[in-house]
Design a protein around this motif. Sequence first.
Motif, mmCIF file in Angstrom:
data_model
loop_
_atom_site.group_PDB
_atom_site.id
_atom_site.type_symbol
_atom_site.label_atom_id
_atom_site.label_comp_id
_atom_site.label_asym_id
_atom_site.label_seq_id
_atom_site.Cartn_x
_atom_site.Cartn_y
_atom_site.Cartn_z
ATOM 1 N N PRO A 93 0.875 -1.161 -0.040
ATOM 2 C CA PRO A 93 -0.018 0.143 -0.067
ATOM 3 C C PRO A 93 0.722 1.452 0.031
ATOM 4 C CG PRO A 93 -0.002 -0.893 2.017
ATOM 5 C CD PRO A 93 0.542 -1.963 1.281
ATOM 6 N N ALA A 94 0.331 2.440 -0.481
ATOM 7 C CA ALA A 94 1.194 3.622 -0.612
ATOM 8 C C ALA A 94 1.729 4.047 0.656
ATOM 9 C CB ALA A 94 0.050 4.707 -1.013
ATOM 10 N N LYS A 95 0.901 3.874 1.887
ATOM 11 C CA LYS A 95 1.346 4.201 3.302
ATOM 12 C C LYS A 95 2.591 3.560 3.491
ATOM 13 C CE LYS A 95 -1.181 0.839 5.743
ATOM 14 N NZ LYS A 95 -0.259 0.296 6.428
ATOM 15 N N ASP A 96 3.126 2.421 2.901
ATOM 16 C CA ASP A 96 4.361 1.496 3.370
ATOM 17 C C ASP A 96 5.610 1.968 2.390
ATOM 18 O OD1 ASP A 96 3.223 0.603 5.464
ATOM 19 O OD2 ASP A 96 2.331 -1.279 4.480
ATOM 20 N N VAL A 97 5.362 2.644 1.402
ATOM 21 C CA VAL A 97 6.273 2.888 0.335
ATOM 22 C C VAL A 97 7.801 3.590 0.961
ATOM 23 C CG1 VAL A 97 4.797 2.784 -1.717
ATOM 24 C CG2 VAL A 97 5.353 5.227 -0.846
ATOM 25 N N THR A 98 8.674 3.231 0.552
ATOM 26 C CA THR A 98 9.966 3.796 1.094
ATOM 27 C C THR A 98 10.251 5.287 0.197
ATOM 28 O OG1 THR A 98 11.305 2.736 -0.702
ATOM 29 C CG2 THR A 98 11.105 1.805 1.530
ATOM 30 N N LEU A 99 11.089 5.882 0.674
ATOM 31 C CA LEU A 99 11.501 7.346 -0.162
ATOM 32 C C LEU A 99 11.978 7.113 -1.555
ATOM 33 C CD1 LEU A 99 11.913 10.283 -0.049
ATOM 34 C CD2 LEU A 99 14.191 9.797 1.027
ATOM 35 N N SER A 100 12.756 6.020 -1.772
ATOM 36 C CA SER A 100 13.235 5.804 -3.215
ATOM 37 C C SER A 100 12.108 5.193 -4.186
ATOM 38 C CB SER A 100 14.364 4.833 -2.985
ATOM 39 O OG SER A 100 13.718 3.522 -2.490
ATOM 40 N N GLU A 101 11.136 4.616 -3.442
ATOM 41 C CA GLU A 101 9.827 4.267 -4.098
ATOM 42 C C GLU A 101 8.776 5.279 -4.360
ATOM 43 O OE1 GLU A 101 9.814 -0.354 -2.376
ATOM 44 O OE2 GLU A 101 8.478 1.017 -1.388
ATOM 45 N N ALA A 102 8.869 6.189 -3.345
ATOM 46 C CA ALA A 102 7.942 7.448 -3.540
ATOM 47 C C ALA A 102 8.675 8.437 -4.777
ATOM 48 C CB ALA A 102 7.821 8.211 -2.281
ATOM 49 N N ALA A 103 9.903 8.521 -4.793
ATOM 50 C CA ALA A 103 10.342 9.200 -5.925
ATOM 51 C C ALA A 103 10.146 8.584 -7.172
ATOM 52 C CB ALA A 103 11.928 8.946 -5.605
ATOM 53 N N VAL A 104 10.392 7.302 -7.324
ATOM 54 C CA VAL A 104 9.984 6.634 -8.692
ATOM 55 C C VAL A 104 8.571 6.747 -8.900
ATOM 56 C CG1 VAL A 104 9.681 4.494 -9.624
ATOM 57 C CG2 VAL A 104 11.585 4.882 -8.575
ATOM 58 N N LEU A 105 7.607 6.831 -8.079
ATOM 59 C CA LEU A 105 6.064 6.794 -8.376
ATOM 60 C C LEU A 105 5.917 8.388 -8.712
ATOM 61 C CD1 LEU A 105 4.557 5.099 -5.379
ATOM 62 C CD2 LEU A 105 4.658 4.311 -7.736
ATOM 63 N N ALA A 106 6.651 9.269 -7.921
ATOM 64 C CA ALA A 106 6.458 10.628 -8.526
ATOM 65 C C ALA A 106 6.882 11.254 -9.899
ATOM 66 C CB ALA A 106 7.057 11.652 -7.456
ATOM 67 N N GLY A 107 7.915 10.379 -10.325
ATOM 68 C CA GLY A 107 8.638 10.477 -11.527
ATOM 69 C C GLY A 107 7.848 9.930 -12.601
ATOM 70 N N LEU A 108 6.945 8.973 -12.305
ATOM 71 C CA LEU A 108 6.368 7.933 -13.134
ATOM 72 C C LEU A 108 5.182 8.794 -14.048
ATOM 73 C CD1 LEU A 108 5.993 5.281 -14.255
ATOM 74 C CD2 LEU A 108 4.427 4.710 -12.324
ATOM 75 N N VAL A 109 4.473 9.937 -13.401
ATOM 76 C CA VAL A 109 3.592 10.445 -13.849
ATOM 77 C C VAL A 109 3.903 11.255 -15.257
ATOM 78 C CG1 VAL A 109 2.341 10.487 -11.930
ATOM 79 C CG2 VAL A 109 3.535 12.474 -12.631
#
Length: 694
Positions: free
Chosen positions: A216-232
């Motif tokens: 779930p989104a509440k458990d993503v790490t900082l590096s995973e959050a960065a990849v998600l933000a860059g993905l859009v």
Amino acid sequence: MSPRRSARNGGSGGRRSGGAGRRGGGRRQRSFLGHLVYIACVIGLWGIIGIAGVVAYHFAQLPPIDQLAVPKRPPNVAILSADGSLLANRGDTGGQAVSLKDLPPYLPKAFIAIEDRRFYSHFGIDPMGIARAVVRNVTSRGVAQGGSTLTQQLAKNLFLTQERTASRKIQEAILALWLEQKFSKAQILELYLNRVYFGAGSYGVEAAALRYFGKPAKDVTLSEAAVLAGLVQAPSRLAPNRNPDAAQARGQLVLTAMAEEGFISAAEAKTALSNPATAVRPRGAGSVNYAADYVMDVLDDFIGTVEKDIVVETTVDNRLQAAAERAIVEELDRNGAKFGVRQGALVSLAPDGAIKALVGGRNYGESQFNRATAAKRQPGSSFKPFVFLAALENGLTPDSVREDAPINYKGWQPENYSRRYSGPMTLTTALAHSINTVTARLILEMGPQAAVRTAQRLGVTSSLQATPALALGTSEVRPIELVAAYAAFANGGTGVIPYVIRQVKTTDGEVVYKRTPTDLGRVIDPPYVGMINGMLHEVMASGTGRKGNIPGWELAGKSGTTQEYRDAWFVGFSSRLVTGVWLGNDDNTPMKRVTGSNLPLEAWTQFMKVALQGQTPAPLPGEPWRRQAAPVDDGEGAAPLTQPLPPAAQGSAPAQAITQPADGGLRPPGAVAGQRAVPPPRRERGLLEQLFGG
């Protein structure tokens, strides 16, 4: 006129001329500047009018502002296993909506850093951002950076199409201004995170986190959050599961931007860069999706139209589902090419009908057709238990004897698989070794309708043709209904309706549906439970299922093979679990000598060993059948009953009489005089029998 006057006049005239010249020259200079100012004002005014007209035109194309509302987010259906873990999401979004307060702070900040650094200071449109984007794009000779704010992107996602036109950009700006007036920055950001598209059918950060990182989104790490933000920026090109290098490079840009904005420290950025995000295997290729599809197929029957996010709690056991998938896939990988078999299905039920595992095919990614619940195939000899049960209910016993010999009934000449005949044998032996001729004699003696009524009473819902060939399983059934009918053997005689949903709740905890125990009532009387289970246990002990025994467990079951090896089945059970396996080809082409007692039995055994591991063995339900003393006739003991078949069923074998002990048997009109008929015990009729007759 005197020369002096003339001179004065001339001088005066010269001065006037000179003054006039100066004034004339001054007027020409001011007129030129004024003309430029005038032209600029006119152009500016008309430009403003033109822009206003364009804006007004595009504003008119939008719904009335007082009627404008944020469209509802398509509801998500979260499907959970029996232990509460997520099996799958269904719906247009691929995940539930999340609240901003439930997310780690660095996740929304990652989107602000890379997409809209001035998010908290602009009014929906960022002139500085637009100017910066123009300069960047001109210097890079391409489209290197966009000027849309998060609010504009949200407006596009909520109200507009994805087309790249000036008209759409104008409407986007208008709607962005409206959103900023209507909602707070926090609300806009939350709406954005729940609506933005991340590729692969995932709308919203929750769906993306599950899709790419399995959490779930509440458990993503900082590096995973960065990849998600860059993905859009480009979901198809930057997907971490398909292009990990590009996704990591974009994620590094996001981390750098976050550090520059002070959202994270340099040390945090360095740690994240040294621990890059790794995408998990994409969801959607596993067999669990067959179970999820079945949940969606039946969900409407219980709750109607889904209006908001819901959570469906199911009976599916994660461990057994994984074991079922392995059993089918490994069997087909190991033997599929050699034996010409490409597909398979497995259904496993608890004795009360709860679906514990369901595999509808070899690979969900390649074919979403659910063979476990939708395919109708001939069951072959796996249908025989219903014929033998009907015979027991009509007065026979497991020790009753019938002749294994050639038979011809109006041109119908069923043969044994071995093409050999063994003469008189008990019904137990005939069922254990799947003797076709004996089964055919039984259905001719009592009539096909008796077998139809028995199968339907136990839960077979497909249409059955009441012909003698039904004895050999020629009427098509679905795997799930055949396994459900066998559940009555495993639970001691109660008919079940297979079910997969235990409870449905909204995300705020409101219970929308909760299952209450439901069954078909008693469909097998107690004396016959022990008889039929003893006979089916003999299949495992000495018959076609003997290779499927599991130490310590009392098992029962039946194999099935159809003409030209088009279908192969094994359906078996313990007192804890009922499981059926089907193998075949979608186009109905024959396999290469695949029978129920080889490949399907192997897959069944592999699964049941895992499924029963850790459980306490228990005997099969029903009192073990013991042969009773034969009734005495005239003080001389039991006399054999010779009972001829109808004339059309006479074969060419020397022994045409059917001899059986006098401990019970079918006594149709015309039975040999002097023999005592034993009427079948009275029993309660099941629900299906009451509905369909019999």
